[in-house]
Design a protein around this motif. Structure first.
Motif, PDB file in Angstrom:
ATOM      1  N   VAL A 437      25.982  18.883 -54.033  1.00 43.51           N
ATOM      2  CA  VAL A 437      27.296  18.504 -54.568  1.00 43.51           C
ATOM      3  C   VAL A 437      28.338  19.469 -54.010  1.00 43.51           C
ATOM      4  CG1 VAL A 437      28.655  18.049 -56.640  1.00 43.51           C
ATOM      5  CG2 VAL A 437      26.186  17.681 -56.669  1.00 43.51           C
ATOM      6  N   GLY A 438      29.453  18.946 -53.544  1.00 42.53           N
ATOM      7  CA  GLY A 438      30.534  19.778 -53.029  1.00 42.53           C
ATOM      8  C   GLY A 438      31.847  19.419 -53.691  1.00 42.53           C
ATOM      9  N   ARG A 439      32.647  20.442 -53.994  1.00 46.15           N
ATOM     10  CA  ARG A 439      33.959  20.224 -54.611  1.00 46.15           C
ATOM     11  C   ARG A 439      35.050  20.637 -53.640  1.00 46.15           C
ATOM     12  NH1 ARG A 439      36.176  22.219 -60.579  1.00 46.15           N
ATOM     13  NH2 ARG A 439      38.380  21.734 -60.188  1.00 46.15           N
ATOM     14  N   PHE A 440      36.015  19.738 -53.450  1.00 45.94           N
ATOM     15  CA  PHE A 440      37.090  19.958 -52.488  1.00 45.94           C
ATOM     16  C   PHE A 440      38.428  19.615 -53.146  1.00 45.94           C
ATOM     17  CE2 PHE A 440      33.266  18.610 -50.347  1.00 45.94           C
ATOM     18  CZ  PHE A 440      33.146  19.431 -49.244  1.00 45.94           C
ATOM     19  N   SER A 441      39.473  20.188 -52.575  1.00 44.58           N
ATOM     20  CA  SER A 441      40.817  19.750 -52.940  1.00 44.58           C
ATOM     21  C   SER A 441      41.236  18.627 -51.998  1.00 44.58           C
ATOM     22  CB  SER A 441      41.807  20.910 -52.848  1.00 44.58           C
ATOM     23  OG  SER A 441      41.988  21.313 -51.496  1.00 44.58           O
ATOM     24  N   PHE A 442      42.173  17.813 -52.467  1.00 47.66           N
ATOM     25  CA  PHE A 442      42.668  16.735 -51.616  1.00 47.66           C
ATOM     26  C   PHE A 442      43.308  17.295 -50.354  1.00 47.66           C
ATOM     27  CE2 PHE A 442      46.395  14.337 -50.232  1.00 47.66           C
ATOM     28  CZ  PHE A 442      45.791  13.155 -49.842  1.00 47.66           C
ATOM     29  N   ARG A 443      44.060  18.372 -50.498  1.00 46.76           N
ATOM     30  CA  ARG A 443      44.723  18.949 -49.327  1.00 46.76           C
ATOM     31  C   ARG A 443      43.699  19.435 -48.313  1.00 46.76           C
ATOM     32  NH1 ARG A 443      49.675  20.549 -48.118  1.00 46.76           N
ATOM     33  NH2 ARG A 443      50.400  20.016 -50.212  1.00 46.76           N
ATOM     34  N   GLN A 444      42.574  19.965 -48.786  1.00 43.96           N
ATOM     35  CA  GLN A 444      41.560  20.465 -47.877  1.00 43.96           C
ATOM     36  C   GLN A 444      40.906  19.334 -47.089  1.00 43.96           C
ATOM     37  OE1 GLN A 444      38.273  22.326 -49.879  1.00 43.96           O
ATOM     38  NE2 GLN A 444      37.561  23.405 -48.053  1.00 43.96           N
ATOM     39  N   LEU A 445      40.649  18.183 -47.739  1.00 39.52           N
ATOM     40  CA  LEU A 445      39.967  17.086 -47.078  1.00 39.52           C
ATOM     41  C   LEU A 445      40.894  16.190 -46.286  1.00 39.52           C
ATOM     42  CD1 LEU A 445      37.291  15.790 -49.633  1.00 39.52           C
ATOM     43  CD2 LEU A 445      36.912  17.057 -47.524  1.00 39.52           C
ATOM     44  N   CYS A 446      42.089  15.984 -46.794  1.00 37.05           N
ATOM     45  CA  CYS A 446      42.985  14.994 -46.184  1.00 37.05           C
ATOM     46  C   CYS A 446      44.293  15.579 -45.675  1.00 37.05           C
ATOM     47  CB  CYS A 446      43.290  13.867 -47.176  1.00 37.05           C
ATOM     48  SG  CYS A 446      41.812  13.054 -47.816  1.00 37.05           S
ATOM     49  N   GLY A 447      44.589  16.810 -46.004  1.00 37.63           N
ATOM     50  CA  GLY A 447      45.798  17.439 -45.486  1.00 37.63           C
ATOM     51  C   GLY A 447      45.592  18.054 -44.121  1.00 37.63           C
ATOM     52  N   ASP A 448      44.345  18.485 -43.849  1.00 39.49           N
ATOM     53  CA  ASP A 448      44.015  19.051 -42.546  1.00 39.49           C
ATOM     54  C   ASP A 448      43.595  17.938 -41.586  1.00 39.49           C
ATOM     55  OD1 ASP A 448      44.548  21.571 -43.510  1.00 39.49           O
ATOM     56  OD2 ASP A 448      42.463  21.954 -44.075  1.00 39.49           O
ATOM     57  N   ALA A 449      43.505  18.284 -40.317  1.00 42.68           N
ATOM     58  CA  ALA A 449      43.210  17.293 -39.268  1.00 42.68           C
ATOM     59  C   ALA A 449      41.712  17.009 -39.202  1.00 42.68           C
ATOM     60  CB  ALA A 449      43.728  17.789 -37.915  1.00 42.68           C
ATOM     61  N   LEU A 450      41.193  16.243 -40.170  1.00 37.59           N
ATOM     62  CA  LEU A 450      39.812  15.785 -40.157  1.00 37.59           C
ATOM     63  C   LEU A 450      39.794  14.296 -39.829  1.00 37.59           C
ATOM     64  CD1 LEU A 450      38.334  17.556 -43.324  1.00 37.59           C
ATOM     65  CD2 LEU A 450      38.448  18.390 -40.975  1.00 37.59           C
ATOM     66  N   ASN A 451      38.654  13.811 -39.353  1.00 39.52           N
ATOM     67  CA  ASN A 451      38.548  12.396 -39.005  1.00 39.52           C
ATOM     68  C   ASN A 451      37.251  11.821 -39.552  1.00 39.52           C
ATOM     69  OD1 ASN A 451      36.510  13.255 -37.243  1.00 39.52           O
ATOM     70  ND2 ASN A 451      37.889  13.305 -35.480  1.00 39.52           N
ATOM     71  N   ALA A 452      36.969  10.567 -39.207  1.00 35.80           N
ATOM     72  CA  ALA A 452      35.795   9.891 -39.742  1.00 35.80           C
ATOM     73  C   ALA A 452      34.499  10.605 -39.358  1.00 35.80           C
ATOM     74  CB  ALA A 452      35.759   8.440 -39.255  1.00 35.80           C
ATOM     75  N   ASP A 453      34.448  11.216 -38.174  1.00 32.32           N
ATOM     76  CA  ASP A 453      33.247  11.949 -37.774  1.00 32.32           C
ATOM     77  C   ASP A 453      32.948  13.081 -38.752  1.00 32.32           C
ATOM     78  OD1 ASP A 453      33.426  10.273 -35.652  1.00 32.32           O
ATOM     79  OD2 ASP A 453      34.020  11.793 -34.193  1.00 32.32           O
ATOM     80  N   ASP A 454      34.006  13.795 -39.177  1.00 31.63           N
ATOM     81  CA  ASP A 454      33.829  14.893 -40.131  1.00 31.63           C
ATOM     82  C   ASP A 454      33.361  14.372 -41.485  1.00 31.63           C
ATOM     83  OD1 ASP A 454      34.828  16.849 -38.250  1.00 31.63           O
ATOM     84  OD2 ASP A 454      36.824  16.074 -38.659  1.00 31.63           O
ATOM     85  N   TYR A 455      33.944  13.273 -41.951  1.00 33.06           N
ATOM     86  CA  TYR A 455      33.563  12.727 -43.258  1.00 33.06           C
ATOM     87  C   TYR A 455      32.131  12.198 -43.232  1.00 33.06           C
ATOM     88  CZ  TYR A 455      38.622  12.999 -43.949  1.00 33.06           C
ATOM     89  OH  TYR A 455      39.917  13.442 -44.033  1.00 33.06           O
ATOM     90  N   LEU A 456      31.693  11.631 -42.114  1.00 33.15           N
ATOM     91  CA  LEU A 456      30.311  11.185 -42.004  1.00 33.15           C
ATOM     92  C   LEU A 456      29.351  12.368 -42.125  1.00 33.15           C
ATOM     93  CD1 LEU A 456      30.474   8.524 -39.149  1.00 33.15           C
ATOM     94  CD2 LEU A 456      29.736   8.124 -41.490  1.00 33.15           C
ATOM     95  N   THR A 457      29.708  13.490 -41.504  1.00 33.32           N
ATOM     96  CA  THR A 457      28.861  14.679 -41.588  1.00 33.32           C
ATOM     97  C   THR A 457      28.803  15.196 -43.015  1.00 33.32           C
ATOM     98  OG1 THR A 457      29.500  15.243 -39.317  1.00 33.32           O
ATOM     99  CG2 THR A 457      28.450  16.961 -40.621  1.00 33.32           C
ATOM    100  N   LEU A 458      29.947  15.215 -43.697  1.00 33.78           N
ATOM    101  CA  LEU A 458      29.957  15.648 -45.100  1.00 33.78           C
ATOM    102  C   LEU A 458      29.122  14.705 -45.964  1.00 33.78           C
ATOM    103  CD1 LEU A 458      33.720  16.661 -45.589  1.00 33.78           C
ATOM    104  CD2 LEU A 458      31.746  18.185 -45.396  1.00 33.78           C
ATOM    105  N   ALA A 459      29.204  13.402 -45.681  1.00 38.25           N
ATOM    106  CA  ALA A 459      28.441  12.435 -46.469  1.00 38.25           C
ATOM    107  C   ALA A 459      26.945  12.598 -46.256  1.00 38.25           C
ATOM    108  CB  ALA A 459      28.879  11.015 -46.113  1.00 38.25           C
ATOM    109  N   LYS A 460      26.539  13.124 -45.114  1.00 40.69           N
ATOM    110  CA  LYS A 460      25.116  13.379 -44.876  1.00 40.69           C
ATOM    111  C   LYS A 460      24.653  14.646 -45.596  1.00 40.69           C
ATOM    112  CE  LYS A 460      25.074  11.179 -40.305  1.00 40.69           C
ATOM    113  NZ  LYS A 460      24.945  11.385 -38.843  1.00 40.69           N
ATOM    114  N   ASN A 461      25.578  15.607 -45.783  1.00 38.97           N
ATOM    115  CA  ASN A 461      25.222  16.880 -46.396  1.00 38.97           C
ATOM    116  C   ASN A 461      25.345  16.872 -47.915  1.00 38.97           C
ATOM    117  OD1 ASN A 461      24.637  18.182 -43.961  1.00 38.97           O
ATOM    118  ND2 ASN A 461      26.769  18.738 -43.624  1.00 38.97           N
TER     119      ASN A 461
END
Length: 626
Positions: A437-461
């Protein structure tokens, strides 16, 4: 050539010299011609053998190589269930879109057995009869198209079986013919010129290899609005094509984001290893393990994907792979108004047309995911929601909600600060992580320059992702909203539990962005709707991205709908527009894509609150501890 040419040339010279010594010029000329023909035949046979050996070695190397990016059958995790199985690879469970149906396991098994024997139309009719689906004319028309595609694949399989039998007979006949050729070659080495001429006249004709049957259609493309049943019907089709079916193709269902990430990583690996770094090499590796790929949410959003799309799919089709795709966009709108679209997408669409890919629109009357939610009395559309907390100024209540959700999902505790990997060798810091389980802020996940590749990796972890302080998105948060919709898509596809505190209910969170799907290039009504959406507020967009001069969003959206100098961006396919809520070329196309993604994410956020989704989440929990 080094082994064959000198020996054959020596034989040719010896035969000519022997004939000349006997004083027969005509015999010498004839013997020379016969020996030259034999030389040419031996060279051709040698080249064929070398090509066959080279192809066999390549196939063995590919077979020994680990399956590329997600093409291997998923392995069960002890104690926590199994990942999504591969239809056609001996999987006992149906694809995820079918497991969400309100139908018993035994009944669903009967439906799939019927579908494997008779096709998706029979399975769909059975689901209607048992009440698992509602009758919808658009879905029925789409199933008709899938049934025709299934019948074509079954016909091709029958033709392939007949060809394999005929090809086996040809190989046996060719072996006999080759033995006779070798025997006559041996006789020519010892006989005189007249004997050679006599034997050459009786050389049997080479057996003709039967041509391999071609696939009449290499796939189907289904597009339509969100929640209309595209993914469910695609999963039904995939389940009807597995082992024991009339089609018998090993199938793999993948989100298109994940597939393209795997393609780019495989190209990068080949480049680093100094190997053949072409899309054809990647396609050959895929075809060794999968013959049917089902792409959910097919879309082209960047030029790097667009430029390799034609060569990649052409190579897949050449290897006999069949594809099934679902999308919110019609094919002609893929990468609409994107940068240098004319260099790639028209060629890709022409390839699909040449390969007989069927295009089908699924214009369902409503969003069936919302229907599933409304049937659950404990989770009404207006709330409360299991994994979604409406803050309404209650910061303390929101914190208690997140802390409780984190502790329950992680099995106790508050977690610790750590760094986790994201795409392409990068990493990011997580304030609280424990037990998958991971806890994030909205700014950390969506305010920075992340893309679908990054979210797929997080979803695997992480099997559960907790996100705090999600705002109600407005038009001036176009980039942040697009990242959030990518996060929702990746979490939904991986059955990740998404726990959120937000400033608006899930049905209203992305509502302003969803209206962007109605924008049309140079259309007065679209401009008026865009102006009405923004109320002429939010003064932050620049007329020119290289200028410090500011403009209202109203003006920016009007420019997006009109294009530079009041010309539609698509009018000149080599031009690039400007002034589109922070983006350059492809203004309207980018905004429309965000609108489609917002509507899709809203539908999925609502479905994530159902008991059905929670059961799927529990089934697919990987038990990864970070």
């Amino acid at each position: 050539h080094a082994a064959v040419v000198p020996a054959a040339a020596g034989r040719l010279a010896a035969v000519a010299a022997a004939a000349a010594r006997r004083g027969s010029v005509a015999a010498a000329v004839t013997a020379t011609k016969v020996s030259a023909s034999q030389l040419q035949l031996e060279l051709q046979q040698m080249q064929q053998r070398r090509r066959a050996v080279s192809e066999a070695r390549r196939r063995r190397r590919l077979a020994l190589r680990p399956p590329p990016f997600g093409m291997a059958p998923p392995q069960p995790v002890p104690g926590v269930g199994s990942p999504t199985p591969l239809a056609g690879e001996g999987a006992n469970e149906p694809p995820p879109g079918l497991r969400r149906l309100r139908v018993g396991t035994e009944e669903l098994g009967e439906v799939l057995r019927l579908g494997k024997a008779e096709g998706p139309q029979a399975a769909y009719t059975r689901l209607l009869r048992v009440g698992a689906l509602e009758c919808d004319a658009a879905q029925a028309a789409c199933v008709d198209s899938l049934q025709r595609h299934w019948l074509r694949l079954r016909k091709h399989r029958v033709a392939m079986s007949d060809w394999e039998e005929a090809h086996g007979e040809w190989r046996a006949a060719h072996t006999v013919w080759q033995a006779k050729c070798d025997e006559q070659s041996t006789m020519r080495k010892t006989a005189g010129a007249d004997k050679q001429l006599q034997q050459g006249a009786t050389l049997p004709p080479e057996p003709v290899e039967p041509p391999m049957p071609e696939i009449a259609s290499h796939g189907c493309y289904i597009w339509g609005g969100v929640g209309g049943g595209k993914s469910m019907l695609m999963d039904l089709f995939v389940a009807c094509c597995g082992d024991g079916s009339g089609v018998g193709r090993a199938a793999r269902r993948m989100h298109f984001h994940e597939f393209m990430l795997g393609v780019h990583k495989e190209l990068h690996r080949l480049r680093q290893a100094g190997l053949d770094k072409t899309t054809r090499t990647v396609a050959q590796g895929i075809a060794m393990h999968v013959q049917l790929i089902a792409f959910d949410e097919f879309q082209i959003t960047n030029i790097s994907d667009a430029l390799i799309m034609e060569t990649l799919f052409d190579a897949l089709f050449a290897e006999g792979v069949v594809v099934t795709m679902t999308s919110n966009r019609p094919p002609e709108d893929l990468y609409k108004d994107g940068l240098n679209r004319h260099l790639a997408v028209p060629h890709f669409l022409a390839l699909l047309d040449r390969r007989g890919v069927a295009f089908t629109e699924l214009a369902a009357g409503r969003d069936f995911r919302e229907g599933a939610l409304s049937l659950n009395d404990s989770l009404p559309r207006e709330g409360p929601w299991r994994d979604f907390y409406l803050k309404c100024g209650d910061a303390a209540g929101a914190e208690d909600f997140l802390s409780s959700a984190f502790s329950n999902a992680a099995g106790g505790g508050v977690g610790e600060r750590t760094r986790v990997p994201i795409a392409w060798g990068r990493s990011m810091e997580v304030a609280h992580a424990a037990g998958g389980v991971g806890r994030f802020s909205f700014r950390q996940l969506c305010g920075d320059a992340l893309n679908a590749d990054d979210y797929l990796t997080l979803a695997k972890n992480f099997h559960t992702i907790v996100v705090e302080d999600v705002p109600r998105f407005m038009l001036d948060q176009h980039n942040e909203a697009r990242r959030f919709t990518n996060l929702v898509d990746c979490a939904y596809e991986r059955h990740v539990r998404l726990v959120v505190t937000a400033d608006a209910p899930p049905a209203e969170l992305l509502e302003p962005l969803g209206e962007l799907a109605e924008l049309r290039v140079g259309h007065a009504a679209s401009e008026a709707a865009a102006v009405a959406m923004t109320d002429g507020s939010s003064d932050w967009v620049r007329h020119n991205p290289f200028s410090s001069e500011r403009a209202s969003i109203t003006d920016a959206v009007r420019r997006a709908a009109r294009g530079p100098n009041d010309a539609a961006p698509g009018a000149d396919e080599t031009s690039t527009g400007s002034g589109v809520v922070g983006v350059m070329a492809g203004a309207v196309g980018s905004l429309q894509e965000s609108g489609f993604a917002a509507r899709r994410a809203t539908s999925r956020l609502l479905h994530m609150q159902t008991e059905e989704y929670l059961l799927e989440h529990r089934r697919h929990r990987l038990g990864v501890s970070v």
